[in-house]
Scaffold this active site. Structure first.
Site, short mmCIF file in Angstrom:
data_model
loop_
_atom_site.label_atom_id
_atom_site.label_comp_id
_atom_site.label_asym_id
_atom_site.label_seq_id
_atom_site.Cartn_x
_atom_site.Cartn_y
_atom_site.Cartn_z
N GLU A 403 5.53 -0.41 -4.39
CA GLU A 403 4.19 -0.25 -3.83
C GLU A 403 3.77 1.21 -3.93
O GLU A 403 4.55 2.10 -3.59
CB GLU A 403 4.16 -0.60 -2.34
CG GLU A 403 4.31 -2.03 -1.96
CD GLU A 403 4.20 -2.18 -0.44
OE1 GLU A 403 3.71 -1.23 0.23
OE2 GLU A 403 4.62 -3.22 0.08
N HIS A 488 11.44 -6.17 5.10
CA HIS A 488 11.43 -7.50 4.51
C HIS A 488 12.75 -8.24 4.70
O HIS A 488 13.44 -8.56 3.74
CB HIS A 488 11.14 -7.40 3.00
CG HIS A 488 9.86 -6.74 2.65
ND1 HIS A 488 9.63 -6.17 1.41
CD2 HIS A 488 8.72 -6.56 3.36
CE1 HIS A 488 8.40 -5.66 1.38
NE2 HIS A 488 7.84 -5.88 2.56
N ASN A 526 6.80 -8.32 -2.32
CA ASN A 526 6.59 -8.55 -0.88
C ASN A 526 6.72 -10.05 -0.60
O ASN A 526 6.16 -10.87 -1.32
CB ASN A 526 5.22 -8.05 -0.46
CG ASN A 526 5.01 -6.60 -0.85
OD1 ASN A 526 5.01 -6.27 -2.03
ND2 ASN A 526 4.83 -5.73 0.12
#
Length: 547
Positions: A403, A488, A526
């Protein structure tokens, strides 16, 4: 600042603002009064607290992505659903008039039962960032294990309350390594599209992106990636992009452009309260009870299950213990919450028939963070939107997807910041410690080294091309890599191992896992779209065959 009372925060259901936003009226959500407020209340889930001794057809433990999908689809099938959530309902404004605290000004709303913040970026320009806060059932849990900190959302809506909203569907060619027992064709033809539609995902207008001051940091990240030969890819998000453009124009209260992200987003983000949970509320069959923590599930003599639940106040103290019966129980407390609970239930004899796969296969999605110090001619902007829009894809070449993330400090930093997802092969296991009555995780910090190596496949090359260096002031003194955390968490009750291929727990009809605990440690991007899509697949089968 005065904390909300237990009575205020224990009100069940969605916020009035959340319901209106979920039906598409974000502007109307800013100021709510009169008939609009009454309409919102009438569509919210039942407000009565869960009664001791109650009997319910379906109990959903947790209100994140998997739990919200299960609640909606069960309710649509005519089943009355009771959801219990350990966190708050987040429908009571603080003294500043807002539900959520700003990222740069943490307060009692920010952290789950901590007296000092534990922020992912702990330092900046040589100064520590953490501060003392009142102990409160705040929105972000920094749960510490021996070798890792796991950040999790606490409240009705779970992780959707605190994530950056990057709604990424994995590349089809990567799916076989993510969920090897699941039919990829079905997922990409049916369940990923259904999940993206339900979540309200959308991609930023590329023309607006090119001119928006708040995305200068992302354009710099794109330029540096492309000059080093890496593809920059736009990814969908669950932010209301029309609202963000109005933020930039100054016509609505700022949200992403006020840096709101880590401790919730007050206006523009489409959290589950505005999507799946709003639709579940509209069925009239879903009751949400916050500040309730499930501690035990045991088979009942007459069928179904006896569930013991602690009611909490806003300081985390147990104010009541309730025992209810449930025909079916859906574990949706998140990868860590579900795995810890099932590990304890097996070890203590509450559910001794759970198989030996319980607690295994846990991973961190290969998360590792870093920052780069750019040259003075590459400013990244004092105004930075807190919602990421794209990433650098080197999964095939180096095992990393990064990201291009914001650093919304309000000042020019000349820094580029990244959260990388990597193909880290290491997996941990949850185990029960009878001495402490706690569930431990055996993750080791050294297991992050593969993630660092994979992330370096991107950033070493960019630094070489640009003549730049890594930042060493974000995670402690002279520390380049944020290798101490994950956003995550995945695994711990893996699909096809701890459960059958649709989340049914072996040995106990009517018990299901329906959250990220099913996914064995990595999604290559993600994870919440994959969690949602898998839940859609599994609950469709369960409704068709088990009810």
């Amino acid at each position: 600042m005065t904390a909300a009372t237990p009575t205020e925060v224990a009100r069940n259901g969605l916020s009035r603002r959340g319901f209106l936003a979920g039906t598409g009226s974000l502007l109307g959500a800013v100021v709510l009064a009169g008939p609009a407020a009454a309409a919102a209340r009438s569509a919210a889930p039942a407000l009565a607290p869960l009664a001791d001794g109650a009997s319910v057809p379906a109990l959903v433990v947790g209100s994140g992505y998997g739990g919200s999908v299960a609640a909606l689809r069960l309710a649509e099938a005519g089943v009355d659903v009771t959801m219990v959530e350990m966190g708050m309902s987040w429908d009571t404004p603080g003294s500043d008039g807002k539900i959520f605290a700003n990222t740069t000004k943490p307060d009692y709303r920010s952290f789950w039962l901590r007296t000092r913040t534990k922020q992912p970026i702990s330092d900046f320009l040589g100064f520590p960032l953490d501060k003392d806060v009142p102990c409160h059932t705040g929105i972000l849990d920094a749960e510490e294990f021996g070798g890792i900190i796991v950040y999790q959302g606490r409240g009705v809506g779970g992780g959707s309350l605190v994530n950056g909203g990057m709604a990424v569907t994995p590349k089809r060619e990567n799916f076989g390594a993510i969920l090897p027992t699941v039919d990829a064709a079905e997922m990409y033809a049916t369940y990923y599209p259904r999940a993206n539609a339900g979540l309200g995902t959308a991609t930023i207008d590329p023309d607006w992106f090119e001119t928006a001051d708040a995305y200068q940091y992302a354009r710099v990240g794109r330029k540096h990636a492309q000059r080093s030969g890496f593809p920059f890819v736009f990814v969908p998000d669950v932010y209301d992009w029309d609202y963000m453009e109005k933020e930039a124009a100054g016509s609505v209260p700022k949200s992403a452009l006020a840096g709101e992200i880590l401790y919730g987003n007050n206006y523009g983000k489409k959290s589950l309260q505005k999507t799946y949970l709003a639709r579940a509320a509209a069925t009239g069959r879903v009751t949400v009870t916050p500040l309730h923590k499930v501690t035990s599930v045991t088979p009942a003599s007459g069928g179904g299950y006896t569930v013991r639940i602690d009611q909490l106040d806003t300081e985390g103290k147990v104010t009541a213990t309730k025992e209810i019966s449930a025909e079916r129980v859906f574990f949706a407390a998140g990868s860590v919450g579900t795995s810890k609970l099932l590990t304890r239930l097996k070890a203590t004899g509450a559910l001794p028939g759970l198989n030996g796969e319980i607690g295994k296969g846990w991973g961190d999605n290969g998360n590792v963070m870093c920052g780069r110090a750019n040259h003075m001619w590459d400013p990244t902007g004092a105004l930075q939107s807190s919602i990421p829009t794209g990433g650098i894809d080197n999964w095939a070449g180096g095992g990393a997807f990064a990201e291009v993330a914001p650093l919304p400090t309000g000042i020019e930093t000349y820094a580029s910041f990244y959260l990388s997802i990597t193909r880290n092969p290491n997996r941990a296991q949850f185990t029960y410690n009878p001495t402490t009555n706690a569930v431990d995780l055996n993750w080791q910090t050294a297991w992050k080294q593969p993630s660092i190596t994979m992330a370096k496949s991107i950033f070493d090359r960019i630094n070489s091309t640009e003549g730049t260096i890594y930042r060493t002031d974000l995670f402690g003194a002279y520390k380049i890599w944020g290798d101490h955390l994950t956003y995550h968490p995945l695994g711990g009750a893996v699909l096809g191992k701890a459960t059958d291929n649709y989340g049914r727990l072996h040995g106990y009809p009517g018990l299901y896992v329906i959250d990220g605990a099913l996914i064995p440690g990595n999604t290559s991007v993600n994870p919440f779209v994959t969690i949602t899509a898998l839940a859609e697949r599994n609950i469709e089968k369960i409704v068709a065959t088990d009810l």
